[in-house]
Write an enzyme that holds these catalytic residues in place. Structure first.
Site, PDB file in Angstrom:
ATOM      1  N   GLU A  80      23.373  -4.921 -21.953  1.00  0.00           N
ATOM      2  CA  GLU A  80      23.008  -5.807 -20.853  1.00  0.00           C
ATOM      3  C   GLU A  80      21.665  -5.388 -20.265  1.00  0.00           C
ATOM      4  O   GLU A  80      21.431  -4.202 -20.034  1.00  0.00           O
ATOM      5  CB  GLU A  80      24.089  -5.715 -19.778  1.00  0.00           C
ATOM      6  N   TYR A 127      18.384 -12.537 -16.464  1.00  0.00           N
ATOM      7  CA  TYR A 127      19.543 -11.769 -16.927  1.00  0.00           C
ATOM      8  C   TYR A 127      19.717 -12.030 -18.416  1.00  0.00           C
ATOM      9  O   TYR A 127      19.593 -13.162 -18.871  1.00  0.00           O
ATOM     10  CB  TYR A 127      20.815 -12.211 -16.172  1.00  0.00           C
TER      11      TYR A 127
END
Ligand code: GDP
Ligand code: MN
Length: 388
Positions: A197, A109
Site C-alpha cells: 500500500e 492512494y
C-alpha cells in the site's frame, strides 16, 4: 508480518518505484551524524511504529533547518503514539525515519492485495489519498477505484492504463503510474506479501510521482522462503504474548474480551469464539494449541492466557482426535496447580480417551467445571464470569 515504513520504502525502491532518500535512526546523535547524507533542508521526520494515522497523532513533522530536525527527532523519539489503530494504550516510538522532503501538488492512494470475493488480485486507487482515506472509503465509496488483476495472467500494461485513465493521469504521468503498479505487483508476488500500500502516492508540482508512505505486510506462511524479509521483523512492535506463543508453536491472538479460550484446532477455536459470543460473552483470545499438544504446551498456553489481566474465566474446548483427552486433562491439572489458577475453568472434552480425561479432572480436587457439549460449556463459562 508487518514491517516499518523505512523498510517498506526500501523494498519499493528495489522494485523501481521512486522514493526519496532517507535513513532510520534510534537516537538524536545518530540523526546528527547522518543528516549530511541527505539533500535539504527541508526534511521530514517520521515516527516508525507499526501503525497508521501517525500524521494526525503528531508523528510526522517537517523540519526547515538542522536545529528543527534535531528538535523534532528529540520529541518524536520516545513519544507514545495514540492512533485509531493502536487503541488507547498507544505505541512507544523507538525508531524514526528522516527523509528528503517531497513537494506535494496532490496526494493519491494506491494499494494492491488479494480480493477473496472475486478470487483475483486487485489494485485499489483513489484521487483522495492521504490521511482521510478511511473516511473517503466509508462516505464516498464511488471515489474508490478498483482494477482487478487475473492471478494467472498477472499484471499487464492495460491495468496501469485503466487506473491512469480513472485517476486522470495522461502522458508521462500515466507511464510512471504503470511503473509504480508493475513494481508493486512484482514486490507482492516475489516476496509473498499480503498487502502493498502506498498512501500517499504524491504528484509533485513538476508532475512526477513519488511514494511517500508505504505499508507492506507479509504472509507468515511464506516467510520461510524469504529470510531477508523475515530478518526485517521488529519484535518490539509485536504483542509480547503473541511472540511468546509463537516460540511455543501456539497460535495466539489477543482480543478484547474476558473469556480465555484454549482450544485444539483453528476451526474449533473459531467455532468456540462464535458460540461464546452467541451466549453473550466475549473471548479474550483466539488460541489454537495445535493437534498434538503436550502437558508443557498446555501449561504455556494457560500462562499466556492468564497473563492477560482481562481474563475472568477460561473455557477449555478439546476434541481428542490425534490428541488424547487424558493427556490434555493432565495438562490442565498440572497447569492449574503450578500456576495457582484463581479464575473458574470450564472444560469440555470429547473424543479419544474422554472417560479417562474426565476422571482425571474430577479427581484433581480443583474447581474445574465439566461440560458435555460445546453449547453447555459456553453457557457455563458466561454464567461463571458474568458479574465477576
Ligand atoms: P500516516 O499518517 O501514518 O499515514 O503517515 P504519512 O506518511 O502518510 O504522513 C501523513 C501526511 O504527512 C501525508 O499525507 C502528507 O500530507 C504528509 N507528509 C508525509 N511525508 C511527507 C513529505 O515527505 N513531505 C511533505 N511535505 N509532507 C509529507
Ligand atoms: Mn499514510
Amino acid at each position: 508480518m508487518n514491517i516499518h515504513e523505512y523498510q517498506a520504502r526500501q523494498l519499493l525502491r528495489d522494485h523501481g518505484i521512486p522514493v526519496k532518500p532517507d535513513f532510520m535512526a534510534t537516537s538524536v546523535d545518530e540523526v546528527e551524524q547522518k543528516l549530511s547524507r541527505l539533500i535539504g533542508p527541508p526534511w521530514i521526520i517520521k515516527a516508525q511504529a507499526h501503525t497508521g494515522g501517525r500524521g494526525k497523532a503528531g508523528g510526522v513533522k517537517l523540519a526547515k533547518s538542522r536545529e528543527e530536525a534535531l528538535a523534532h527527532s528529540k520529541n518524536i523519539l520516545g513519544m507514545t503514539l495514540v492512533t485509531p489503530q493502536t487503541g488507547p494504550k498507544g505505541k512507544l516510538v523507538r525508531r524514526i525515519m528522516v527523509a528528503e522532503d517531497t513537494r506535494i501538488a496532490k496526494e493519491y492512494y494506491l494499494g494492491f492485495l488479494a480480493d477473496r470475493a472475486t478470487a483475483s488480485y486487485i489494485f485499489i486507487g483513489s484521487t483522495e489519498g492521504g490521511v482521510e482515506i478511511e473516511k473517503v472509503a466509508a462516505e464516498t465509496p464511488d471515489k474508490i477505484i478498483k482494477v482487478a488483476v487475473d492471478p494467472v495472467s498477472g499484471y499487464r500494461a492495460y491495468h496501469g492504463m485503466e487506473m491512469a485513465r480513472r485517476l486522470g493521469f495522461k502522458g508521462a504521468l500515466a507511464k510512471q503510474l504503470g511503473q509504480v503498479m508493475s513494481g508493486m505487483y512484482q514486490l507482492f508476488i516475489s516476496k509473498d506479501a499480503s498487502l502493498v500500500e502506498i498512501n500517499p502516492l504524491v504528484r509533485t508540482p513538476e508532475d512526477t510521482l513519488f511514494a511517500l508512505d508505504a505499508k507492506v505486510t507479509f504472509d507468515d506462511n511464506g516467510l520461510a522462503r524469504h529470510p531477508e524479509i523475515a530478518s526485517l521483523r521488529d519484535i518490539d512492535e509485536e504483542d509480547p504474548n503473541e511472540v511468546l506463543a509463537s516460540k511455543h508453536d501456539l497460535s495466539y491472538i489477543k482480543l478484547d474480551g474476558t473469556i480465555g479460550c484454549l482450544v485444539n484446532g483453528a476451526g474449533l477455536a473459531m467455532a468456540t469464539m462464535d458460540i461464546v459470543k452467541h451466549y453473550g460473552g466475549s473471548p479474550a483470545n483466539f488460541l489454537d494449541v495445535g493437534g498434538s499438544a503436550s502437558t508443557e504446551k498446555v501449561t504455556e498456553a494457560f500462562k499466556i492466557i492468564l497473563s492477560d489481566p482481562n481474563v475472568r474465566g477460561i473455557l477449555v474446548n478439546i476434541f481428542g482426535g490425534i490428541m488424547k483427552c487424558d493427556v490434555i486433562a493432565e495438562g490442565i491439572v498440572a497447569a492449574s496447580k503450578t500456576l495457582g489458577v484463581k479464575v473458574p475453568i470450564v472444560a469440555r472434552l470429547d473424543g479419544t480417551n474422554v472417560e479417562q480425561g474426565k476422571k482425571i479432572l474430577a479427581g484433581s480436587g480443583l474447581k474445574i467445571i465439566p461440560a458435555s457439549s460445546l453449547g453447555e460449556a459456553a453457557q457455563l463459562i458466561v454464567k461463571e464470569t458474568s458479574g465477576r
